[in-house]
Enzyme design. Sequence first.
Site, PDB file in Angstrom:
ATOM      1  CB  SER A   1      -0.893  -0.608   1.229  1.00 35.16           C
ATOM      2  OG  SER A   1      -1.685  -1.571   1.210  1.00 35.16           O
TER       3      SER A   1
ATOM      4  NE  ARG B   1      -5.731   3.222  -7.785  1.00 37.62           N
ATOM      5  CZ  ARG B   1      -5.157   4.132  -6.932  1.00 37.62           C
ATOM      6  NH1 ARG B   1      -5.645   4.996  -6.991  1.00 37.62           N
ATOM      7  NH2 ARG B   1      -4.004   3.124  -6.101  1.00 37.62           N
TER       8      ARG B   1
ATOM      9  CD  GLU C   1      -4.998  -2.029 -10.841  1.00 46.42           C
ATOM     10  OE1 GLU C   1      -5.241  -1.102 -11.372  1.00 46.42           O
ATOM     11  OE2 GLU C   1      -4.937  -3.405 -11.373  1.00 46.42           O
TER      12      GLU C   1
ATOM     13  CD  GLU D   1      -8.833  -1.925   4.252  1.00 42.72           C
ATOM     14  OE1 GLU D   1      -8.047  -1.728   3.134  1.00 42.72           O
ATOM     15  OE2 GLU D   1      -8.931  -2.512   5.086  1.00 42.72           O
TER      16      GLU D   1
HETATM   17  C1  LIG Z   1      -4.255 -11.249  -6.796  1.00 40.49           C
HETATM   18  C2  LIG Z   1      -3.064 -10.488  -6.832  1.00 40.49           C
HETATM   19  C3  LIG Z   1      -2.182  -9.519  -7.556  1.00 40.49           C
HETATM   20  C4  LIG Z   1      -1.429  -8.439  -8.053  1.00 40.49           C
HETATM   21  N1  LIG Z   1      -0.458  -8.001  -8.900  1.00 40.49           N
HETATM   22  C5  LIG Z   1       0.289  -7.056  -8.586  1.00 40.49           C
HETATM   23  C6  LIG Z   1       0.320  -6.174  -9.611  1.00 40.49           C
HETATM   24  O1  LIG Z   1       0.155  -6.631 -11.209  1.00 40.49           O
HETATM   25  N2  LIG Z   1       2.218  -5.462  -9.589  1.00 40.49           N
HETATM   26  C7  LIG Z   1       2.228  -5.314  -8.378  1.00 40.49           C
HETATM   27  O2  LIG Z   1       2.970  -4.031  -8.967  1.00 40.49           O
HETATM   28  N3  LIG Z   1       1.156  -5.958  -6.892  1.00 40.49           N
HETATM   29  C8  LIG Z   1       0.190  -6.788  -7.331  1.00 40.49           C
HETATM   30  N4  LIG Z   1      -0.047  -6.988  -6.308  1.00 40.49           N
HETATM   31  C9  LIG Z   1       0.159  -6.528  -4.972  1.00 40.49           C
HETATM   32  C10 LIG Z   1      -0.696  -5.802  -4.541  1.00 40.49           C
HETATM   33  O3  LIG Z   1      -0.589  -4.257  -5.561  1.00 40.49           O
HETATM   34  C11 LIG Z   1      -0.457  -5.267  -3.363  1.00 40.49           C
HETATM   35  O4  LIG Z   1      -0.716  -6.711  -2.170  1.00 40.49           O
HETATM   36  C12 LIG Z   1      -1.378  -4.039  -2.382  1.00 40.49           C
HETATM   37  O5  LIG Z   1      -1.274  -2.500  -3.435  1.00 40.49           O
HETATM   38  C13 LIG Z   1      -1.052  -3.914  -1.014  1.00 40.49           C
HETATM   39  O6  LIG Z   1      -0.086  -4.011  -0.537  1.00 40.49           O
HETATM   40  P1  LIG Z   1      -0.477  -5.595   0.459  1.00 40.49           P
HETATM   41  O7  LIG Z   1      -0.286  -7.217  -0.356  1.00 40.49           O
HETATM   42  O8  LIG Z   1       1.637  -5.459   0.939  1.00 40.49           O
HETATM   43  O9  LIG Z   1      -0.898  -4.968   2.054  1.00 40.49           O
HETATM   44  P2  LIG Z   1       0.238  -3.933   3.046  1.00 40.49           P
HETATM   45  O10 LIG Z   1      -0.184  -2.369   2.660  1.00 40.49           O
HETATM   46  O11 LIG Z   1       0.897  -4.391   4.244  1.00 40.49           O
HETATM   47  O12 LIG Z   1      -1.528  -3.718   3.118  1.00 40.49           O
HETATM   48  C14 LIG Z   1      -2.337  -4.915   4.477  1.00 40.49           C
HETATM   49  C15 LIG Z   1      -3.800  -4.431   4.456  1.00 40.49           C
HETATM   50  O13 LIG Z   1      -3.696  -3.162   6.183  1.00 40.49           O
HETATM   51  C16 LIG Z   1      -4.440  -2.065   5.792  1.00 40.49           C
HETATM   52  N5  LIG Z   1      -3.508  -1.081   4.914  1.00 40.49           N
HETATM   53  C17 LIG Z   1      -2.791  -0.621   4.358  1.00 40.49           C
HETATM   54  N6  LIG Z   1      -3.292   0.846   4.074  1.00 40.49           N
HETATM   55  C18 LIG Z   1      -3.465   1.503   4.781  1.00 40.49           C
HETATM   56  C19 LIG Z   1      -4.132   2.421   5.327  1.00 40.49           C
HETATM   57  N7  LIG Z   1      -3.236   3.559   3.928  1.00 40.49           N
HETATM   58  N8  LIG Z   1      -4.815   3.462   5.796  1.00 40.49           N
HETATM   59  C20 LIG Z   1      -5.698   2.041   6.338  1.00 40.49           C
HETATM   60  N9  LIG Z   1      -5.715   0.885   6.663  1.00 40.49           N
HETATM   61  C21 LIG Z   1      -4.414   0.293   5.928  1.00 40.49           C
HETATM   62  C22 LIG Z   1      -5.461  -2.924   4.551  1.00 40.49           C
HETATM   63  O14 LIG Z   1      -6.625  -3.161   5.114  1.00 40.49           O
HETATM   64  C23 LIG Z   1      -4.137  -3.491   3.431  1.00 40.49           C
HETATM   65  O15 LIG Z   1      -5.417  -4.187   3.129  1.00 40.49           O
HETATM   66  C24 LIG Z   1      -0.951  -8.062  -6.196  1.00 40.49           C
HETATM   67  C25 LIG Z   1      -1.683  -9.005  -5.301  1.00 40.49           C
HETATM   68  C26 LIG Z   1      -2.517  -9.864  -5.230  1.00 40.49           C
HETATM   69  C27 LIG Z   1      -2.902 -10.223  -4.344  1.00 40.49           C
END
Ligand SMILES: Cc1cc2nc3c(=O)[nH]c(=O)nc-3n(C[C@H](O)[C@H](O)[C@H](O)COP(=O)(O)OP(=O)(O)OC[C@H]3O[C@@H](n4cnc5c(N)ncnc54)[C@H](O)[C@@H]3O)c2cc1C
Length: 376
Positions: A124, A233, A354, A358
């Site tokens: 994120s 988005r 994407e 949250e």
């Molecule tokens: C099927 C799939 C395909 C993907 N494809 C790509 C791709 O092609 N390219 C790419 O670059 N990435 C890709 N991703 C990665 C995706 O973009 C990230 O999983 C996403 O950005 C969230 O990051 P994280 O999983 O590290 O979760 P984290 O950033 O660790 O967040 C975990 C949770 O914390 C909470 N949270 C985080 N930030 C906040 C906030 N500001 N306020 C409140 N709550 C918050 C939310 O509940 C969030 O789900 C993919 C992910 C999946 C599951």
Amino acid sequence: MPAFSLDPPQTAWCAELRALAAERLRPLAEKGEPGHVNRPLVAELGQLGLSQRLFTSGAVDLCLMRESLAYACTEAETALALQGLGAYPVHAYGTPAQRDRWLPGVAEGSTVAAFALSEPGAGSDAAALELAAEPDGPARWRLTGEKCWISNAPEADFYTVFARTTPGAGARGVTAFLLPADRPGLTGAGLDMLSPHPIGSLDFEAVPVTADDVLGEPDRGFRVAMGTLNLFRPSVGAFAVGMAQAALDATLAHTARRDAFGGKLKDLQAVAHQVAEMALRTEAARLMVYAAATAYDEEAPDVPRRAAMAKLLATETAQYVVDRAVQLHGARALHRGHLLEHLYREVRAPRVYEGASEVQRGIIAKELYADMEAGQ
Ligand SMILES: Cc1cc2nc3c(=O)[nH]c(=O)nc-3n(C[C@H](O)[C@H](O)[C@H](O)COP(=O)(O)OP(=O)(O)OC[C@H]3O[C@@H](n4cnc5c(N)ncnc54)[C@H](O)[C@@H]3O)c2cc1C
């Protein structure tokens, strides 16, 4: 902004896309190996002219394609969307040489693209990314580090990779590179995830890049990432609406024919009202998706807020609708291979990628307060 409605040619095109998805794309999707890029499917998307349209038409058309394909074949929908996500930065920010080298292959379906932003320590909070682009002579760098959860990795032919050229500068120190998959030092591995599409991690060991590989300008790569996500988005929302509509239609058919308590399931008001609620929410999400896409095409100032609202509402709605559909189908929906079992696995990830829900709320609130302070 006027309320959204499709014109007759758009409606006809959607019907055509649904038919193509069912007749030409679904059979290819079924032959694919889960977790791997389905090249025949990508090639067919090219042959049908859909990949070319990723770049020649606007956000509304992108949403129409994603919604219609998702309705009948989510694998085709996702394969098309990933080509767009990986190649749009080349289309929008690439030099003529970069565009000529890579975009024809994407359009015809022979070249597979990917978008590599996320890292184990920066999801994120993408501006915290740490893949290091270390200087290696004038206008040369070496990439060292890791990317994670990259759709189409490690099987793509090229990656739009975001790396840190200026340490400690947050979003202002990130550069976008167009990285061919055969660069020395680049390796990767597949990840086994709930959602059925190909996804993996990438490992960079001093991978050489030069100024010719930069997309846009050095240290301005975050704009490339955000510009791409603003377009995609609302279209993630369209993907979600297509899945919700498929779940709704399956539920209508099932509840109309399933015998229960001396009638059909639909005769129970508790059932019929749930179906009505599913339809209501799906339509509300659809309106918001196309309003956001229209705003994008019209270059309206409120695109980030609208895009965030559309993605948030549509992905949360699709989760609700698919879950209700499973409930109203009972056990049969949970058989492996059932449409709803498939959608139940597909529908979860869009609430995370994407920008998690949250994060979208954060964007909406930030935009609202900024507008208030600007006196709008
Ligand atoms: C099927 C799939 C395909 C993907 N494809 C790509 C791709 O092609 N390219 C790419 O670059 N990435 C890709 N991703 C990665 C995706 O973009 C990230 O999983 C996403 O950005 C969230 O990051 P994280 O999983 O590290 O979760 P984290 O950033 O660790 O967040 C975990 C949770 O914390 C909470 N949270 C985080 N930030 C906040 C906030 N500001 N306020 C409140 N709550 C918050 C939310 O509940 C969030 O789900 C993919 C992910 C999946 C599951």
